[in-house]
Scaffold this motif. Structure first.
Motif, PDB file in Angstrom:
ATOM      1  N   VAL A  57      19.214  -2.870   3.910  1.00  0.00           N
ATOM      2  CA  VAL A  57      18.034  -2.368   3.202  1.00  0.00           C
ATOM      3  C   VAL A  57      18.230  -0.857   3.079  1.00  0.00           C
ATOM      4  CG1 VAL A  57      16.523  -4.184   4.086  1.00  0.00           C
ATOM      5  CG2 VAL A  57      16.712  -2.033   5.325  1.00  0.00           C
ATOM      6  N   ARG A  58      17.356  -0.194   2.321  1.00  0.00           N
ATOM      7  CA  ARG A  58      17.467   1.261   2.223  1.00  0.00           C
ATOM      8  C   ARG A  58      16.096   1.877   2.450  1.00  0.00           C
ATOM      9  NH1 ARG A  58      20.391   4.077  -2.557  1.00  0.00           N
ATOM     10  NH2 ARG A  58      18.820   2.978  -3.788  1.00  0.00           N
ATOM     11  N   GLY A  84      14.564   2.055  -5.982  1.00  0.00           N
ATOM     12  CA  GLY A  84      15.402   1.129  -6.733  1.00  0.00           C
ATOM     13  C   GLY A  84      16.282   1.936  -7.653  1.00  0.00           C
ATOM     14  N   ARG A  85      16.175   1.687  -8.979  1.00  0.00           N
ATOM     15  CA  ARG A  85      16.929   2.484  -9.951  1.00  0.00           C
ATOM     16  C   ARG A  85      16.005   3.335 -10.802  1.00  0.00           C
ATOM     17  NH1 ARG A  85      21.472  -2.030 -11.897  1.00  0.00           N
ATOM     18  NH2 ARG A  85      22.158  -2.550  -9.772  1.00  0.00           N
ATOM     19  N   VAL A  86      14.766   3.495 -10.330  1.00  0.00           N
ATOM     20  CA  VAL A  86      13.759   4.235 -11.074  1.00  0.00           C
ATOM     21  C   VAL A  86      13.667   5.653 -10.540  1.00  0.00           C
ATOM     22  CG1 VAL A  86      11.297   4.353 -11.619  1.00  0.00           C
ATOM     23  CG2 VAL A  86      12.452   2.129 -11.530  1.00  0.00           C
ATOM     24  N   ALA A  87      13.686   6.642 -11.434  1.00  0.00           N
ATOM     25  CA  ALA A  87      13.480   8.019 -11.025  1.00  0.00           C
ATOM     26  C   ALA A  87      12.053   8.177 -10.535  1.00  0.00           C
ATOM     27  CB  ALA A  87      13.753   8.959 -12.200  1.00  0.00           C
ATOM     28  N   ALA A  88      11.899   8.636  -9.301  1.00  0.00           N
ATOM     29  CA  ALA A  88      10.579   8.631  -8.692  1.00  0.00           C
ATOM     30  C   ALA A  88      10.100  10.015  -8.261  1.00  0.00           C
ATOM     31  CB  ALA A  88      10.574   7.693  -7.484  1.00  0.00           C
ATOM     32  N   GLY A  89      10.989  10.918  -7.887  1.00  0.00           N
ATOM     33  CA  GLY A  89      10.577  12.269  -7.520  1.00  0.00           C
ATOM     34  C   GLY A  89       9.701  12.358  -6.297  1.00  0.00           C
ATOM     35  N   HIS A  90       9.942  11.513  -5.270  1.00  0.00           N
ATOM     36  CA  HIS A  90       9.261  11.519  -3.969  1.00  0.00           C
ATOM     37  C   HIS A  90       8.050  10.604  -3.886  1.00  0.00           C
ATOM     38  CE1 HIS A  90      10.941  15.814  -2.921  1.00  0.00           C
ATOM     39  NE2 HIS A  90      11.882  14.942  -3.280  1.00  0.00           N
ATOM     40  N   LEU A  91       7.601  10.001  -4.990  1.00  0.00           N
ATOM     41  CA  LEU A  91       6.447   9.106  -4.960  1.00  0.00           C
ATOM     42  C   LEU A  91       6.720   7.920  -5.878  1.00  0.00           C
ATOM     43  CD1 LEU A  91       3.511   8.637  -3.954  1.00  0.00           C
ATOM     44  CD2 LEU A  91       2.737   9.859  -6.001  1.00  0.00           C
ATOM     45  N   ALA A  92       6.523   6.700  -5.355  1.00  0.00           N
ATOM     46  CA  ALA A  92       6.829   5.508  -6.141  1.00  0.00           C
ATOM     47  C   ALA A  92       5.855   4.393  -5.800  1.00  0.00           C
ATOM     48  CB  ALA A  92       8.262   5.058  -5.879  1.00  0.00           C
ATOM     49  N   CYS A  93       5.871   3.342  -6.630  1.00  0.00           N
ATOM     50  CA  CYS A  93       4.992   2.197  -6.462  1.00  0.00           C
ATOM     51  C   CYS A  93       5.817   0.916  -6.453  1.00  0.00           C
ATOM     52  CB  CYS A  93       3.973   2.166  -7.603  1.00  0.00           C
ATOM     53  SG  CYS A  93       2.877   0.737  -7.565  1.00  0.00           S
ATOM     54  N   TRP A  94       5.540   0.043  -5.472  1.00  0.00           N
ATOM     55  CA  TRP A  94       6.189  -1.261  -5.399  1.00  0.00           C
ATOM     56  C   TRP A  94       5.155  -2.349  -5.670  1.00  0.00           C
ATOM     57  CZ3 TRP A  94      10.638  -3.811  -5.297  1.00  0.00           C
ATOM     58  CH2 TRP A  94      10.671  -5.125  -4.800  1.00  0.00           C
ATOM     59  N   ASP A 148      16.256  -2.429  -4.442  1.00  0.00           N
ATOM     60  CA  ASP A 148      17.357  -1.603  -3.951  1.00  0.00           C
ATOM     61  C   ASP A 148      16.889  -0.504  -3.016  1.00  0.00           C
ATOM     62  OD1 ASP A 148      19.285  -3.049  -5.337  1.00  0.00           O
ATOM     63  OD2 ASP A 148      19.072  -1.829  -7.143  1.00  0.00           O
ATOM     64  N   GLY A 149      15.612  -0.551  -2.615  1.00  0.00           N
ATOM     65  CA  GLY A 149      15.121   0.408  -1.637  1.00  0.00           C
ATOM     66  C   GLY A 149      14.968   1.805  -2.180  1.00  0.00           C
ATOM     67  N   LEU A 150      15.034   2.775  -1.274  1.00  0.00           N
ATOM     68  CA  LEU A 150      14.804   4.179  -1.592  1.00  0.00           C
ATOM     69  C   LEU A 150      16.052   5.000  -1.301  1.00  0.00           C
ATOM     70  CD1 LEU A 150      11.311   4.400   0.133  1.00  0.00           C
ATOM     71  CD2 LEU A 150      11.756   4.027  -2.311  1.00  0.00           C
ATOM     72  N   SER A 151      16.252   6.048  -2.085  1.00  0.00           N
ATOM     73  CA  SER A 151      17.477   6.840  -1.944  1.00  0.00           C
ATOM     74  C   SER A 151      17.437   7.808  -0.775  1.00  0.00           C
ATOM     75  CB  SER A 151      17.750   7.614  -3.235  1.00  0.00           C
ATOM     76  OG  SER A 151      16.680   8.519  -3.507  1.00  0.00           O
ATOM     77  N   ASP A 152      16.278   8.036  -0.192  1.00  0.00           N
ATOM     78  CA  ASP A 152      16.145   8.926   0.971  1.00  0.00           C
ATOM     79  C   ASP A 152      14.922   8.479   1.765  1.00  0.00           C
ATOM     80  OD1 ASP A 152      16.634  10.961   2.751  1.00  0.00           O
ATOM     81  OD2 ASP A 152      16.748  12.547   1.242  1.00  0.00           O
ATOM     82  N   ALA A 153      14.556   9.261   2.739  1.00  0.00           N
ATOM     83  CA  ALA A 153      13.527   8.845   3.702  1.00  0.00           C
ATOM     84  C   ALA A 153      12.156   8.709   3.059  1.00  0.00           C
ATOM     85  CB  ALA A 153      13.465   9.847   4.843  1.00  0.00           C
TER      86      ALA A 153
END
Length: 784
Positions: free
Chosen positions: A492-493, A534-544, A508-513
């Motif tokens: 997992v990431r 995942g593969r979405v540009a998020a800039g530190h905030l995202a929604c699952w 695909d999880g998150l690219s950092d913490a």
């Protein structure tokens, strides 16, 4: 001083529409009643434990320790400690010298050793009695007026009528006694118990090392060859004496010998079912039977259970024996027993020797049987396989149980709890640790109220440990976020879902913490330091979206210039975002500057290519003129509380009504459901706030602070919005041996109380390794 307002980043409206209004703050209870639970101490005993006594689930431990017990401060436990089945209790001020022996009967505990003072004030010559509340001298104790060295009590036995004392001494109270004496507990008078023991080769007092009661007969073992004093019956380190008549019976066959000289006995254990006496010490023969260091006397005949050896030689030591559950347990310093390769701890099942668990890495000094077929094991060891058992634990018969159920990452109680989610009778606990109680763990585990579930091994990382920063329960599943590469061995990431039995990745999880989680409308919002979800540009905030099993950006996905550390939901719609940020970027260009660690997003906003559509400004915080840090957000009633590290709140650099803010020490509140104003909270705290929880209409704050308002509050305190007053939660969190402590997480459950996580060794004066619980049903707080 107060301030008000929020602004839409697109239209620069000062206040977003549709915020809930008129929600009254629930009046908090008048008192933060409760006590700190005591089950989560560090499973660590101090160095040099030498004696144990057991009654039911109660265990008393004695030795030379003055520091290290459950990671508490040096001197907390002075050579004696009491485990009450849940946690450690102090035995007053203990004693001023090493404890070699303990005996318990009824409500009394007797301690014997090399001390002369108990409780810091009671003259107790090598013998003292603890009644559960205070120490008492015992009929003058034991002494040797002619010598200033070597005098001690080394063994105790009690049947409720008589206390038998063995060691090295020449007087018991005012009665001459040769290293053995008996105290009549009804009259308080001493007898020399058949004249004691002596050695033909020395005029010095002989040594009694072990006692075993069988009815009104006591077996006496040590280093001596005369039973009954200097003119007594020849024996080889072992003899039996009748407590009523003082008559001696030497061990058959001349007792124990070592290459033609008298052998020595260090340990005795009587099998109550068969009457067999197991004898350990330093010898090569028992009567006419060859036996290295271990023998059994049954029906007047000696036999061997196999030689105890060290690297093939006789220099092995047997320090302790115990019979429990029909098995004989053997502890000491050895590498083999009866040909079986076992180190330091072994068990005999009546047919063969075997190891216990994965063995121990150093010498066992004491054993005591417990109900159910197990034994208390004390000694110089630190690990069994990969499991840390620092100086002491209980072998249950099937596995190890530690003294204390805290979480830790080193032998001395280190570790971190950064997130707690109460559930049922217990809680999910996440942070940085590799052991929960007596189980190896991967930085996340569940406490069910009585024991730990390590959740399929928890999370891991390619380098060092995985780390959990945030957890949230949604639709019966637990979402765990932090910095890790695997969960339950599955790749997992930095984020994963636990369904109660197994771990699952989130795409695909998150690219950092990830540091913060919140749920709105069945969707999971995640904040942290990542650029991609995942593969979405998020800039530190995202929604699952759990239903669609996919990631999406939040709004037009502006990039925050620094960490998101906290998320909270207002009115089941508005997502409050807090952290250390000041700017929004897009393609390397500053789009907005002046966020001051806070902003607001409308989750009902329809997707748009407009980068800032749906975002609203909130008044923020600063520290020393620079952007402040927001660590925690919590809604209580119609108010949003903001905690972190700042000295000014209410700053608005943009919008229709810019504001310079007002002084606020690490806490501020936005009355979003009322008049929309901001203000400080009860004088704030003297150091940063890390976590907030809503508790029955009140606010509980936790962090690094020592005072809240004008109230002393060690790392955790309760704020009553109705009276605008602070109240500590008992004595709060303490520094223990670590010299520093802080809280990083706080959560509430109506049935179990307030849970606090962080880096600390004690709560309310009782051992609590990085996890503590206040209030609710359960164990009472620690006694003074």
């Amino acid at each position: 001083m107060t301030s008000s307002g929020a602004a839409d980043l697109g239209g620069l409206r000062q206040r977003p529409p549709s915020l809930p209004a008129g929600v009254p703050a629930q009046r908090a209870a008048a008192a933060a009643g409760g006590a700190w639970a005591r089950e989560h101490g560090a499973p660590v005993l101090g160095p040099d434990p030498l004696a144990a006594a057991v009654a039911g689930d109660q265990v008393w431990v004695g030795g030379g320790f003055t520091y290290g017990v459950a990671a508490m401060a040096s001197g907390t436990y002075q050579r004696v400690a009491h485990w009450d089945g849940t946690g450690w209790r102090r035995m007053g001020e203990g004693v001023d010298g090493t404890v070699h022996a303990l005996a318990v009967h009824g409500g009394d505990v007797w301690a014997g050793g090399e001390f002369t003072v108990a409780d810091g004030r009671v003259q107790a010559l090598r013998l003292a009695r603890w009644d559960g509340a205070a120490w008492h001298a015992v009929a003058g104790g034991v002494s040797d007026p002619e010598r200033t060295y070597g005098t001690r009590v080394a063994a105790l036995a009690c049947d409720g009528r008589t206390l038998v004392v063995g060691g090295v001494f020449t007087r018991a109270g005012d009665v001459p006694a040769a290293s053995l004496a008996a105290l009549d507990l009804a009259t308080g008078t001493w007898s020399d118990l058949g004249g004691g023991v002596a050695s033909s080769w020395s005029s010095e007092p002989s040594e009694v090392r072990a006692l075993a009661l069988h009815g009104r007969t006591v077996w006496v073992g040590g280093r001596f060859d005369l039973a009954g004093g200097a003119g007594g019956v020849p024996c080889g380190g072992l003899a039996a004496v009748d407590l009523d008549t003082g008559a001696w019976t030497p061990a058959p066959g001349g007792g124990l010998t070592d290459d033609g000289t008298t052998g020595g006995v260090t340990a005795l254990a009587l099998d109550p079912a068969t009457g067999a006496l197991h004898v350990g010490g330093s010898f090569t023969r028992a009567g006419d039977v060859g036996a290295w260091n271990l023998a059994v006397l049954r029906d007047g005949r000696w036999s061997s259970l196999g030689d105890v050896s060290s690297y093939g030689g006789t220099s092995a030591s047997v320090e302790a024996l115990a019979v429990s559950g029909g098995r004989l347990f053997l502890g000491g310093g050895f590498t083999a027993v009866g040909g079986a390769a076992v180190e330091h701890l072994a068990q005999w099942d009546g047919a063969a020797w075997s190891g216990v668990g994965e063995g121990l890495d150093n010498v066992v000094r004491a054993l005591a049987p417990v109900e159910g077929g197990g034994v208390v094991v004390l000694g110089d060891f630190g690990v069994s396989g990969t499991l840390r058992l620092e100086h002491g634990a209980v072998w249950t018969g099937t596995g190890w149980r530690t003294f204390g159920q805290g979480v830790l990452s080193d032998p001395y109680g280190g570790g971190t709890v950064s997130a707690v989610v109460p559930v049922g009778d217990g809680a999910y606990v996440g942070g940085l640790f590799d052991q929960a109680g007596h189980l190896p763990a991967g930085s996340v585990a569940r406490w069910d109220g009585t024991g730990w579930d390590t959740m399929a091994g928890g999370v891991g990382a390619a380098i060092s440990h995985g780390q959990v920063f945030a957890m949230l329960e949604l639709d019966g599943d637990l979402y765990v976020a932090g910095r890790f590469d695997t969960a339950g061995g599955r790749v997992v990431r930095n984020i994963a879902r636990w369904d109660g039995a197994a771990w699952h990745p989130l795409g695909d999880g998150l690219s950092d913490a990830a540091h913060a989680l919140a749920a709105v409308g069945g969707k999971l919002y995640v904040g942290g330091t990542f650029a991609l979800a995942g593969r979405v540009a998020a800039g530190h905030l995202a929604c699952w979206d759990p239903a669609a099993q996919e990631w999406s950006a939040v709004g037009g996905a502006p990039t925050y210039d620094h960490d998101i550390r906290a998320l909270e939901v207002v009115g089941d719609r508005w997502l409050v975002v807090g952290g250390t940020f000041q700017r929004f970027f897009a393609q390397g260009t500053t789009v907005v500057e002046g966020l001051w660690g806070l902003c607001l997003f409308d989750t009902a906003h329809e997707p748009s290519e407009d980068l800032l559509r749906g975002y609203h400004l909130l008044e923020g915080v600063s520290r020393y003129g620079a952007p402040g840090w927001v660590h925690a957000l919590r809604v209580v009633g119609g108010d949003l509380y903001v905690g972190g590290w700042f000295d000014v709140a209410g700053i608005m650099a943009l919008g229709e009504r810019p504001s310079a803010g007002f002084p606020a020490s690490n806490l501020a509140v936005w009355h979003f459901a009322g008049d929309g104003t901001w203000e400080g909270v009860g004088g704030g705290t003297d150091r940063q706030v890390q976590a907030l929880a809503a508790v029955d209409g009140a606010l509980v704050a936790a962090g690094w602070f020592a005072t809240a308002g004008a109230t002393g509050a060690a790392r955790v305190a309760r704020y009553d919005p109705g009276t605008r007053s602070w109240e500590p939660l008992g004595d709060g969190l303490g520094d223990g041996a670590r010299g520093g402590s802080w809280a990083l997480a706080v959560a509430h459950h109506p049935a179990t109380g307030v849970w606090v996580g962080g880096e600390f060794p004690e709560a309310g004066g009782a051992p609590s390794a990085n996890l503590a619980r206040w209030g609710g049903p359960g164990p009472e707080g620690v006694s003074p």
